[in-house]
Design a protein around this motif. Structure first.
Motif, mmCIF file in Angstrom:
data_model
loop_
_atom_site.group_PDB
_atom_site.id
_atom_site.type_symbol
_atom_site.label_atom_id
_atom_site.label_comp_id
_atom_site.label_asym_id
_atom_site.label_seq_id
_atom_site.Cartn_x
_atom_site.Cartn_y
_atom_site.Cartn_z
ATOM 1 N N GLU A 53 0.833 -1.205 0.000
ATOM 2 C CA GLU A 53 0.000 0.000 0.000
ATOM 3 C C GLU A 53 0.870 1.258 0.000
ATOM 4 O OE1 GLU A 53 -2.622 2.176 3.398
ATOM 5 O OE2 GLU A 53 -3.015 0.042 3.101
ATOM 6 N N TYR A 54 1.900 1.275 0.832
ATOM 7 C CA TYR A 54 2.772 2.437 0.908
ATOM 8 C C TYR A 54 3.633 2.584 -0.336
ATOM 9 C CZ TYR A 54 1.469 3.630 5.629
ATOM 10 O OH TYR A 54 0.764 4.035 6.720
ATOM 11 N N LEU A 55 4.166 1.486 -0.836
ATOM 12 C CA LEU A 55 4.984 1.566 -2.051
ATOM 13 C C LEU A 55 4.139 2.001 -3.246
ATOM 14 C CD1 LEU A 55 7.280 -1.560 -1.613
ATOM 15 C CD2 LEU A 55 7.866 0.846 -1.275
ATOM 16 N N GLU A 56 2.902 1.518 -3.301
ATOM 17 C CA GLU A 56 2.007 1.931 -4.390
ATOM 18 C C GLU A 56 1.659 3.416 -4.275
ATOM 19 O OE1 GLU A 56 -2.483 0.989 -6.018
ATOM 20 O OE2 GLU A 56 -1.486 -0.492 -4.747
ATOM 21 N N ALA A 57 1.446 3.892 -3.054
ATOM 22 C CA ALA A 57 1.147 5.316 -2.855
ATOM 23 C C ALA A 57 2.325 6.186 -3.295
ATOM 24 C CB ALA A 57 0.811 5.580 -1.392
ATOM 25 N N ILE A 58 3.535 5.752 -2.992
ATOM 26 C CA ILE A 58 4.723 6.506 -3.406
ATOM 27 C C ILE A 58 4.801 6.576 -4.926
ATOM 28 C CG2 ILE A 58 7.259 6.427 -3.473
ATOM 29 C CD1 ILE A 58 7.140 5.337 -0.586
ATOM 30 N N GLU A 59 4.627 5.442 -5.580
ATOM 31 C CA GLU A 59 4.691 5.409 -7.047
ATOM 32 C C GLU A 59 3.564 6.229 -7.670
ATOM 33 O OE1 GLU A 59 7.045 4.198 -9.069
ATOM 34 O OE2 GLU A 59 8.161 3.703 -7.267
ATOM 35 N N GLN A 60 2.370 6.138 -7.114
ATOM 36 C CA GLN A 60 1.231 6.875 -7.655
ATOM 37 C C GLN A 60 1.419 8.382 -7.509
ATOM 38 O OE1 GLN A 60 -1.374 5.561 -9.388
ATOM 39 N NE2 GLN A 60 -1.851 7.685 -9.812
ATOM 40 N N ASN A 61 1.884 8.799 -6.351
ATOM 41 C CA ASN A 61 2.103 10.233 -6.137
ATOM 42 C C ASN A 61 3.218 10.769 -7.040
ATOM 43 O OD1 ASN A 61 0.076 10.453 -4.238
ATOM 44 N ND2 ASN A 61 1.438 10.041 -2.527
ATOM 45 N N TYR A 62 4.241 9.958 -7.264
ATOM 46 C CA TYR A 62 5.309 10.374 -8.176
ATOM 47 C C TYR A 62 4.784 10.479 -9.609
ATOM 48 C CZ TYR A 62 9.617 10.383 -10.860
ATOM 49 O OH TYR A 62 10.617 10.707 -11.752
ATOM 50 N N SER A 63 3.990 9.502 -10.026
ATOM 51 C CA SER A 63 3.412 9.532 -11.376
ATOM 52 C C SER A 63 2.508 10.746 -11.560
ATOM 53 C CB SER A 63 2.620 8.257 -11.649
ATOM 54 O OG SER A 63 3.455 7.142 -11.636
ATOM 55 N N ASP A 64 1.715 11.055 -10.557
ATOM 56 C CA ASP A 64 0.851 12.243 -10.628
ATOM 57 C C ASP A 64 1.682 13.517 -10.723
ATOM 58 O OD1 ASP A 64 -1.324 10.560 -10.450
ATOM 59 O OD2 ASP A 64 -1.687 10.944 -8.313
ATOM 60 N N TRP A 65 2.776 13.578 -9.981
ATOM 61 C CA TRP A 65 3.641 14.745 -10.025
ATOM 62 C C TRP A 65 4.258 14.921 -11.405
ATOM 63 C CZ3 TRP A 65 9.014 15.363 -10.616
ATOM 64 C CH2 TRP A 65 9.496 16.627 -10.292
ATOM 65 N N ILE A 66 4.693 13.818 -11.998
ATOM 66 C CA ILE A 66 5.274 13.875 -13.353
ATOM 67 C C ILE A 66 4.226 14.344 -14.362
ATOM 68 C CG2 ILE A 66 6.105 12.412 -15.260
ATOM 69 C CD1 ILE A 66 8.312 13.048 -13.383
ATOM 70 N N LYS A 67 2.989 13.816 -14.259
ATOM 71 C CA LYS A 67 1.937 14.216 -15.182
ATOM 72 C C LYS A 67 1.625 15.703 -15.056
ATOM 73 C CE LYS A 67 -0.302 9.754 -15.362
ATOM 74 N NZ LYS A 67 -1.448 8.949 -14.898
ATOM 75 N N ASN A 68 1.655 16.225 -13.843
ATOM 76 C CA ASN A 68 1.377 17.644 -13.639
ATOM 77 C C ASN A 68 2.519 18.529 -14.091
ATOM 78 O OD1 ASN A 68 -1.134 17.114 -12.560
ATOM 79 N ND2 ASN A 68 -0.376 17.027 -10.467
#
Length: 170
Positions: free
Chosen positions: A153-168
């Protein structure tokens, strides 16, 4: 030898493009003054664009390295918790002390990343849950499955937040 490499690099990256632009501008305008102004302004705009792109790539690569180090730290933290849970003589106070110190270090890393890049890898609620939830598992027999699900859950949250940051950023 190093001087020759630097001067050759300077010639290829700075002088050669400026000379080429000057010659092309002079052939078009047939006036040296206009050709000089056109070549200098074109070269400055090009160097400025190169500098901006280089800076953006540097920020992305540094952020990616920081994200990887946080993910490795979280993974190591869960490995350490699993090792601690196998020791049945573990006291709640000892676990709380270890978790508090490790999560505080993680929090410092995350605050550093957020200060530099305005990216939030883990929310405050997730950090608080990481500090408190494993303490509830101390008496549970199914601590391994809970720790495993929390880890992913935590590793997925880290990856998801990073992906969102890159998209923005794009």
């Amino acid at each position: 030898m190093l001087y020759k490499i630097k001067s050759s690099l300077f010639f290829r990256l700075v002088l050669l493009p400026a000379i080429i632009i000057f010659i092309m501008a002079w052939l078009v305008t047939k006036q040296e003054g206009y050709a000089f102004i056109i070549s200098i302004s074109t070269a400055l705009v090009g160097w400025n664009n190169s500098n901006i792109l280089s800076n953006l790539n540097f920020i992305r690569s540094e952020t990616s390295k920081n994200r990887d180090s946080v993910a490795q730290y979280v993974d190591k933290l869960f490995d350490e918790m699993e090792a601690l849970f196998t020791d049945r003589s573990l006291k709640r106070d000892k676990l709380e002390t270890i978790l508090s110190s490790r999560v505080s270090i993680l929090e410092l890393r995350l605050n550093h990343i957020q200060g530099r890049t305005k990216m939030t890898l883990l929310s405050t609620e997730q950090i608080t849950a990481l500090r408190n939830n494993p303490l509830d598992l101390l008496d549970s027999q199914e601590y391994k499955t809970h720790l495993l699900s929390m880890r992913f859950e935590y590793l997925e949250a880290i990856e998801q937040n990073y992906s969102d940051w890159i998209k923005n950023k794009i």
